[in-house]
Design a protein around this motif. Structure first.
Motif, PDB file in Angstrom:
ATOM      1  N   THR A 159     -22.882  56.827  80.618  1.00 30.53           N
ATOM      2  CA  THR A 159     -23.935  57.087  81.615  1.00 30.53           C
ATOM      3  C   THR A 159     -24.212  55.872  82.487  1.00 30.53           C
ATOM      4  N   GLN A 160     -23.298  54.929  82.514  1.00 31.82           N
ATOM      5  CA  GLN A 160     -23.542  53.638  83.162  1.00 31.82           C
ATOM      6  C   GLN A 160     -23.871  53.725  84.648  1.00 31.82           C
ATOM      7  N   GLY A 161     -23.382  54.727  85.348  1.00 26.75           N
ATOM      8  CA  GLY A 161     -23.516  54.752  86.799  1.00 26.75           C
ATOM      9  C   GLY A 161     -24.915  54.880  87.346  1.00 26.75           C
ATOM     10  N   PHE A 162     -25.952  55.125  86.478  1.00 28.15           N
ATOM     11  CA  PHE A 162     -27.304  55.246  87.019  1.00 28.15           C
ATOM     12  C   PHE A 162     -27.771  53.974  87.723  1.00 28.15           C
ATOM     13  N   SER A 222     -19.940  50.506  66.817  1.00 27.72           N
ATOM     14  CA  SER A 222     -18.846  50.033  67.665  1.00 27.72           C
ATOM     15  C   SER A 222     -18.644  50.951  68.867  1.00 27.72           C
ATOM     16  N   GLY A 223     -18.801  52.266  68.649  1.00 23.57           N
ATOM     17  CA  GLY A 223     -18.628  53.224  69.735  1.00 23.57           C
ATOM     18  C   GLY A 223     -19.742  53.213  70.759  1.00 23.57           C
ATOM     19  N   LEU A 224     -20.853  52.533  70.445  1.00 21.44           N
ATOM     20  CA  LEU A 224     -21.972  52.514  71.382  1.00 21.44           C
ATOM     21  C   LEU A 224     -21.627  51.808  72.690  1.00 21.44           C
ATOM     22  N   MET A 228     -40.109  46.605  74.863  1.00 19.97           N
ATOM     23  CA  MET A 228     -38.905  47.359  75.243  1.00 19.97           C
ATOM     24  C   MET A 228     -37.708  46.442  75.499  1.00 19.97           C
ATOM     25  N   PRO A 229     -37.812  45.437  76.384  1.00 24.39           N
ATOM     26  CA  PRO A 229     -36.641  44.572  76.593  1.00 24.39           C
ATOM     27  C   PRO A 229     -36.282  43.728  75.368  1.00 24.39           C
ATOM     28  N   VAL A 230     -37.255  43.330  74.569  1.00 22.91           N
ATOM     29  CA  VAL A 230     -36.960  42.535  73.366  1.00 22.91           C
ATOM     30  C   VAL A 230     -36.119  43.354  72.387  1.00 22.91           C
ATOM     31  N   LEU A 231     -36.522  44.603  72.153  1.00 24.12           N
ATOM     32  CA  LEU A 231     -35.770  45.476  71.255  1.00 24.12           C
ATOM     33  C   LEU A 231     -34.373  45.725  71.807  1.00 24.12           C
ATOM     34  N   SER A 239     -27.631  57.191  74.955  1.00 24.43           N
ATOM     35  CA  SER A 239     -28.528  57.647  76.013  1.00 24.43           C
ATOM     36  C   SER A 239     -29.952  57.149  75.782  1.00 24.43           C
ATOM     37  N   LEU A 240     -30.387  57.126  74.514  1.00 18.44           N
ATOM     38  CA  LEU A 240     -31.717  56.589  74.216  1.00 18.44           C
ATOM     39  C   LEU A 240     -31.792  55.094  74.553  1.00 18.44           C
ATOM     40  N   LEU A 241     -30.732  54.353  74.222  1.00 13.32           N
ATOM     41  CA  LEU A 241     -30.697  52.940  74.613  1.00 13.32           C
ATOM     42  C   LEU A 241     -30.750  52.794  76.129  1.00 13.32           C
TER      43      LEU A 241
END
Length: 473
Positions: free
Chosen positions: A228-231, A219-221, A413-416, A72-74
């Motif tokens: 939460t992909q549907g946002f 691996s589970g990430l 943010m996008p680089v990380l 969720s943080l990612l």
């Protein structure tokens, strides 16, 4: 990658356009509340909790909540990228329109293929869970039940979007109630303390305990990102949202926050309240709810989840049909196919595109579920990575001064995000990487042999002119 796009105002329509531009424009009929309801329904937090999370419990045990929290943080960083790019390039094409505009048409085509994989696979994955939660009242074969849900969702997807917003809103209330019941019961019957959330244990096949390593969490990430992909649905609906420059970002960020809470809180409650580690690893949430309460409550929760799955199917078919509609309008296919997919019905919905995603989705309900999960996880992770790459170009040239929502901490943010997602990809199952890579390779050949030689008449990704009007306050 440098073959970027012209603004829609200066683009010249090719001679084989399937219909006049006005007949291929979606109606702006929903505000931020309707968009949030539709987007939350696509995240389908309760059905994700009851269908996807049990598999995570089976591999991650007590580390499931931690993995979903990290995911969720990612997704916050991902949502920032979607919000900025979605307001800069508000198109029903979603990710592929954003990436094509900012990183080039070849990159946009690859993102389109990945998004098409996701939108074709996710609905049947969720739909096949229907049978498990109808079990208290009706015994059904999972594949047949999933196919039935997909066909029902396809019929609903042919209706007006505003009507679907209300339908899905009612179903959404029921699924939130189901998730709340699970959370309350789990906390009320807590068997262990908060320390168990980081104990990193999973039950083995012999009733013992195995440790959950950091590599298993990484691996589970890929599946945690899928939770939460549907946002991203808010971006697909940007052509039908009123005032998209403002409402796309609001809808993306609000949906992610709400869905993360609806999913994560019950997962924490289940981790604390499961009678033992073997029960938690088994992931039978319905059985735990019944044991904590009674069969009537268990049946109520199961029926709410079944409705939530139907709800998710409806919204996913709506979203996915918009992807095909936009690809036809942008000339991704031979002229006859473009003409069919860009056709709108009496309710203003792209009816041929709706059938094209719904019917094959029903057929996918008969494919091995583990393979569908794996390919989806890899596709979502790779798609997010490419969106993050595109976000690096969101403030170059003419885009620098465009009116759009701007993310904090750019470009860090996008680089990380790129670095983390690339590492997550390296930890996935080789077979899932090969399946996804093979499909991407075929798509690349189609780009090289068909689309690229016809660059003046094919894959002309555009943004409707009306969204370039100044946004309100």
């Amino acid at each position: 990658m440098t073959d970027t796009l012209r603004p829609v105002e200066t683009a010249v329509a090719p001679p084989d356009a399937p219909a006049p531009p006005e007949s291929r424009t979606l109606k702006r009929s929903i505000g931020v509340v309707g968009g949030t309801l539709l987007t939350l329904s696509c995240v389908t937090p309760a059905s994700t909790l009851f269908v996807v999370v049990p598999d995570l419990f089976g591999t991650l045990g007590t580390a499931t909540a931690l993995t979903i929290a990290i995911g969720s943080l990612l997704c916050v960083a991902v949502a920032f990228c979607y919000s900025e790019l979605g307001t800069l390039v508000p198109s029903a094409g979603g990710e592929y329109a954003m990436v094509s505009t900012l990183a080039g048409r070849a990159a946009g085509w690859l993102v389109f293929v990945l998004s098409l994989l996701v939108v074709m696979i996710v609905p049947p994955v969720i739909a096949m869970g229907t049978a498990d939660y109808l079990e208290p009242v009706l015994h059904l074969d999972p594949s047949l039940a999933g196919a039935g849900v997909m066909l029902l969702a396809t019929l609903a997807g042919l209706l007006d979007l505003r009507a679907n917003a209300w339908i899905t809103g009612v179903f959404l209330v029921l699924e939130v109630i189901a998730a709340a019941v699970v959370a309350v019961l789990g906390f009320a019957h807590a068997e262990r303390g908060p320390g168990s959330l980081v104990s990193m244990e999973v039950g083995d096949a012999h009733g013992g305990t195995d440790p959950v390593t950091a590599m298993l969490v990484v691996s589970g990430l890929a599946i945690a990102l899928f939770v939460t992909q549907g946002f991203s649905t808010a971006v697909y609906l940007s052509e039908e949202l009123e005032n998209p420059r403002r409402n796309v970002a609001r809808t993306v960020l609000a949906t992610l926050a709400i869905s993360a809470v609806i999913i994560l809180v019950p997962v924490v409650a289940l981790t604390l309240g499961a009678p033992d580690l073997a029960e938690l690893t088994g992931g039978d949430i319905g059985a735990m709810v019944t044991a904590w309460s009674n069969s009537a409550v268990g049946t109520f929760v199961s029926l709410c989840v079944a409705l939530a799955i139907v709800n998710a199917g409806i919204v996913m078919v709506i979203q996915n049909s918009r992807v095909l509609f936009a690809s036809a309008r942008d000339k991704a296919w031979p002229a006859p196919v473009n003409g069919l997919f860009a056709r709108l019905g009496r309710f203003g919905s792209p009816w041929v595109a709706t059938l094209a995603v719904g019917v094959p989705g029903a057929a996918l309900c008969f494919v091995d579920l583990d393979t569908l999960y794996g390919v989806t996880g890899v596709s979502v992770t790779a798609m997010y990575l490419l969106v993050a790459v595109a976000a690096l170009g969101a403030r170059r040239g003419a885009h620098r001064h465009a009116r759009a929502w701007r993310m904090p901490l750019w470009p860090a943010m996008p680089v990380l995000l790129i670095a983390v997602l690339a590492y997550v990809l390296t930890r996935q199952e080789p077979s899932h990487l090969l399946w996804t890579g093979g499909i991407a390779a075929v798509a690349t050949l189609y780009w090289a042999l068909y689309l690229r030689p016809r660059r003046t008449t094919r894959w002309l990704v555009t943004v409707p002119q009306d969204v370039r009007e100044p946004a309100g306050p």
